[in-house]
Enzyme design. Structure first.
Site, PDB file in Angstrom:
ATOM      1  N   SER A 147       0.722  -1.132  -0.207  1.00 56.93           N
ATOM      2  CA  SER A 147      -0.032  -0.044   0.025  1.00 56.93           C
ATOM      3  C   SER A 147       0.821   1.216   0.046  1.00 56.93           C
ATOM      4  O   SER A 147       1.536   1.385  -0.927  1.00 56.93           O
ATOM      5  CB  SER A 147      -0.920  -0.087   1.215  1.00 56.93           C
ATOM      6  OG  SER A 147      -1.871   0.990   1.155  1.00 56.93           O
TER       7      SER A 147
ATOM      8  N   MET B  66      -0.135   1.076   4.799  1.00 63.82           N
ATOM      9  CA  MET B  66      -0.684   1.692   5.878  1.00 63.82           C
ATOM     10  C   MET B  66      -1.886   0.847   6.344  1.00 63.82           C
ATOM     11  O   MET B  66      -2.500  -0.182   5.446  1.00 63.82           O
ATOM     12  CB  MET B  66      -1.368   3.075   5.545  1.00 63.82           C
ATOM     13  CG  MET B  66      -2.136   3.868   6.518  1.00 63.82           C
ATOM     14  SD  MET B  66      -3.161   5.194   6.005  1.00 63.82           S
ATOM     15  CE  MET B  66      -1.905   6.169   5.032  1.00 63.82           C
TER      16      MET B  66
END
Length: 363
Positions: A176, A295
């Site tokens: 991510s 995250m």
């Protein structure tokens, strides 16, 4: 509690006002100033010493990329790029991430009434996580309170028995925040005949095609945006489209990519948990799973499912991660016995593909 201090840089007065309003919704964030172009931004950075910069890609007098490049050379600081969701915007944003930007945010439009809350929540979360990437990380920053989220069960029920198709190995990678660069590092080091690689990177739909094309230019492997029913073949890396979950399925003769437009899982579509679960249920121990910078915790439970199915697994270490959320969550779950810096991961994945059961044990 000390608040995250933000400087908003955008040539549009409307966008500056809108983003300032969105950021000030969060009591842990303070907008210390705004600037219409990089020259004024440069002076305000000196005066205000912000923790995080939000930076528009396209601006007069000096474009955002040139300013970012200068900034990262002379005064490195966390930057969240603000970009339009277009192919051109995607190319520039991916370049900004190469230059050192922490994350990117899709530029809000004037008609935000229906989605203002979600957009503000996303922007605030990205800014607060960007602040954590400084050498002296904030320990007081907390994610926004959010609605309950769906698990991979919403797309694919967990198999009662691990997959046992055997055969050639398949590498599965999830990432991510910071992942576009981490994935590039891994793919650049892969030979043209590497095992097939399936990549789920959290990315907007308009960005996944340009991202795949960019990866194709820098890797000896063929890299493409995955399409439904596409055979999974050696020497090819498949990037999940930004609008669909990517799954690996057995069609009776070979593994193929399957795209699923089901609900977001862990608030993401594509979701890493969905990719990992699909491989745990089909390829099982023939999979090699890796969870890179990002995250949140999407992929942590899926990586554990892979390990429980007999697959070798690993995570990126904290020092080389932009945000050690996803790999950190997986490590704490015991989902991987190995933790490596990003520039060692490609070699290790290849070694595991040749000797899948010789992984190091967790200390």
């Amino acid at each position: 509690m000390e608040r995250v201090r933000v400087l908003v840089v955008d040539d549009s007065a409307l966008v500056r006002k809108l983003m300032s309003t969105m950021l000030t919704c969060d009591p842990e964030i303070e907008v210390v100033g705004t600037a219409p172009d990089p020259f004024i931004a440069r002076e305000k950075i000196k005066q205000l010493n912000p923790d995080v910069l939000t930076l528009d890609v396209e601006m007069p007098r000096m474009d955002g990329l040139t300013f970012l490049e200068n900034l990262m050379r002379l005064r490195p600081m966390p930057v969240v790029m603000v970009s339009t969701l277009t192919t051109a915007g995607a190319d520039v944003t991916l370049r900004a991430l190469e230059l050192g930007a922490v994350d990117f945010y899709a530029k809000p439009n004037a008609d935000l009434a229906a989605s203002f809350g979600d957009s503000a929540q996303e922007l605030c979360a990205k800014v607060k996580h960007a602040a954590l990437t400084r050498p002296k990380a904030r320990t007081t920053v907390r994610p926004l309170e959010v609605a309950p989220r769906l698990t991979a069960d919403a797309v694919l029920p967990r198999s009662q028995a691990p997959g046992s198709r055997g055969g050639s190995p398949i590498i599965a990678i999830g990432a991510s925040t910071g992942g576009t660069e981490a994935v590039r590092v891994v793919l650049e080091m892969m030979p043209p005949d590497a095992p097939p690689i399936l990549v789920t990177q959290h990315i907007p739909a308009a960005f996944s095609g340009p991202f795949a094309a960019r990866m194709d230019r820098c890797s000896a492997m063929r890299v493409c945006e995955a399409s439904d029913g596409q055979p999974i073949q050696q020497g090819t890396a498949y990037i999940a489209p930004g609008s669909h979950h990517l799954l690996a399925m057995w069609d009776g003769a070979k593994f193929v990519c399957r795209l699923h437009d089901g609900p977001p899982v862990n608030r993401h579509r594509p979701s890493v948990d969905v990719l990992f679960r699909s491989l745990a249920a089909t390829a099982g121990a023939s999979t090699i799973g890796a969870l890179l910078t990002g995250m949140g915790d999407d992929g942590a439970r899926g990586l554990l499912e892979l390990r429980q199915a007999g697959a070798p697994t690993l995570v990126q270490d904290e020092a080389s991660s932009v945000v050690w959320g996803m790999p950190g969550a997986a490590w704490k779950l015991g989902a991987a016995p190995e933790m490596l810096p990003i520039d060692h991961i490609a070699d290790r994945l290849l070694a595991l593909a040749h000797h899948p059961h010789h992984g190091a044990k967790r200390a």
